[in-house]
Design a protein around this motif. Structure first.
Motif, mmCIF file in Angstrom:
data_model
loop_
_atom_site.group_PDB
_atom_site.id
_atom_site.type_symbol
_atom_site.label_atom_id
_atom_site.label_comp_id
_atom_site.label_asym_id
_atom_site.label_seq_id
_atom_site.Cartn_x
_atom_site.Cartn_y
_atom_site.Cartn_z
ATOM 1 N N GLU A 159 0.821 -1.213 0.000
ATOM 2 C CA GLU A 159 0.000 0.000 0.000
ATOM 3 C C GLU A 159 0.858 1.267 0.000
ATOM 4 O O GLU A 159 0.368 2.362 -0.289
ATOM 5 C CB GLU A 159 -0.946 0.010 1.203
ATOM 6 C CG GLU A 159 -0.270 0.125 2.552
ATOM 7 C CD GLU A 159 0.301 -1.189 3.079
ATOM 8 O OE1 GLU A 159 0.847 -1.190 4.188
ATOM 9 O OE2 GLU A 159 0.172 -2.218 2.365
ATOM 10 N N HIS A 219 -3.565 -4.261 -3.979
ATOM 11 C CA HIS A 219 -2.232 -3.865 -3.529
ATOM 12 C C HIS A 219 -1.645 -4.827 -2.509
ATOM 13 O O HIS A 219 -0.486 -4.698 -2.129
ATOM 14 C CB HIS A 219 -2.280 -2.468 -2.901
ATOM 15 C CG HIS A 219 -2.585 -1.380 -3.885
ATOM 16 N ND1 HIS A 219 -1.692 -0.965 -4.850
ATOM 17 C CD2 HIS A 219 -3.692 -0.629 -4.070
ATOM 18 C CE1 HIS A 219 -2.223 -0.008 -5.574
ATOM 19 N NE2 HIS A 219 -3.444 0.220 -5.122
ATOM 20 N N ASP A 220 -2.430 -5.789 -2.053
ATOM 21 C CA ASP A 220 -2.005 -6.601 -0.919
ATOM 22 C C ASP A 220 -1.481 -7.974 -1.295
ATOM 23 O O ASP A 220 -0.733 -8.581 -0.530
ATOM 24 C CB ASP A 220 -3.170 -6.781 0.068
ATOM 25 C CG ASP A 220 -3.673 -5.446 0.600
ATOM 26 O OD1 ASP A 220 -2.821 -4.570 0.837
ATOM 27 O OD2 ASP A 220 -4.894 -5.286 0.756
#
Length: 249
Positions: A87, A236-237
C-alpha cells in the motif's frame, strides 16, 4: 487561342496533376500500411538482486515483440514496494534509452526485501513481471528468505494442473488458488512459460471459471522441459507466484 482559354487549360492541367498526385499518395500509403503483429509483447527485467541502503539503483526492462525491439510503448512504469507494505508502493515512469530498453532510477531507504514490478503497456497489450531486491542486511537471514519465498507465504496454496503436455497440441491449464485455506476470487492470474536460458517468455492470462479456479490454454511448439511460473495478484495486498516444471512430449 484566346488568353482566357489558355488560362483555363493551365488551370485544368494543374488540377489534374493534383488529383493524380493525391491518388498516388493514397496508393503509396495504402501499400505501405503496417499490419500490427498479434505476437505477445515480452518484458525482460534487468534489476540487481542486491543493493545498499540509500544507493541509487537503475531499473531496466527490455521490451520486445516477436524478437524485435519495441520503441513505441505507450507507457512503462516501475512500481517498488517493501514486501508486506504494498500500500506504500511508489511508481516511477521509465524512459527509452536504447533499442527496446527503458530505464528509471530509484533509491531504497530501508534495509529489507523489496518487490520491483514493471507495468508495460504497448501495442494494445499489457504485461507486468516482477522481481525481488534484497537491500542491505535485513534483520535475520530467515526473515529475508521468508520475504522472498512467495510459495510459502502466509498460507498461500497455488496448484497448477497438469504438469505434462504434448508438443503442438492445445493444452488446457487450470490454477486453483487459496489464501489461508479460503478460495481467492477476483485475482489476476497469468502463466509465464519459458525454457531455461531462453530470451523469449510466453505469457498466458487465465480467466476465472469459479471461486478460486482459473483456466487458460497454451500450445508448446516443441518437446522438452519448460518452466511455468504462475503469477497471482489482487489489489495492492496480494502478489504470489510459484514455479512449476512442465514436461512436453
Amino acid at each position: 487561342m484566346s488568353k482566357s482559354m489558355k488560362r483555363f487549360g493551365v488551370a485544368f492541367g494543374l488540377v489534374g496533376l493534383f488529383v493524380l498526385g493525391a491518388c498516388g499518395a493514397d496508393e503509396t500509403t495504402s501499400g505501405t500500411e503496417t499490419v500490427q503483429s498479434m505476437e505477445p509483447v515480452e518484458a525482460e527485467l534487468n534489476v540487481p538482486a542486491t543493493a545498499d541502503k540509500d544507493e541509487t539503483v537503475t531499473l531496466a526492462v527490455r521490451v520486445t515483440q516477436d524478437g524485435e525491439a519495441v520503441d513505441d510503448a505507450d507507457e512503462i512504469k516501475f512500481e517498488v514496494w517493501k514486501n508486506g507494505a504494498k500500500e506504500e508502493s511508489e511508481m516511477t515512469k521509465a524512459s527509452l534509452t536504447e533499442d527496446g530498453v527503458y530505464e528509471a532510477e530509484t533509491t531504497f531507504v530501508e534495509e529489507a526485501v523489496y518487490t520491483v514490478q514493471v507495468h508495460v503497456t504497448a501495442r494494445s497489450m499489457h504485461t507486468m513481471p516482477t522481481t525481488n531486491v534484497t537491500v542491505g542486511h535485513p534483520e535475520t537471514a530467515a526473515e529475508a528468505e521468508a520475504e522472498q519465498d512467495h510459495h510459502n507465504h502466509a498460507g498461500a496454496d497455488i496448484v497448477l494442473d497438469p504438469t505434462q503436455a504434448v508438443a503442438n497440441e492445445v493444452q488446457p491449464f487450470t490454477v486453483n488458488v487459496e489464501i489461508e485455506h479460503e478460495a481467492l476470487t477476483g485475482a489476476d492470474v497469468q502463466l509465464e512459460v519459458f525454457k531455461d536460458g531462453a530470451d523469449k517468455h510466453d505469457w498466458v492470462k487465465l480467466d476465472e471459471t469459479e471461486g478460486g479456479s482459473y483456466a487458460g490454454e497454451h500450445t508448446f511448439k516443441e518437446s522438452g522441459m519448460y518452466n511455468v511460473q504462475v503469477h497471482v495478484t489482487k489489489g495492492h495486498d496480494i502478489h504470489e507466484h510459484i514455479m512449476e516444471t512442465v514436461e512436453v512430449k
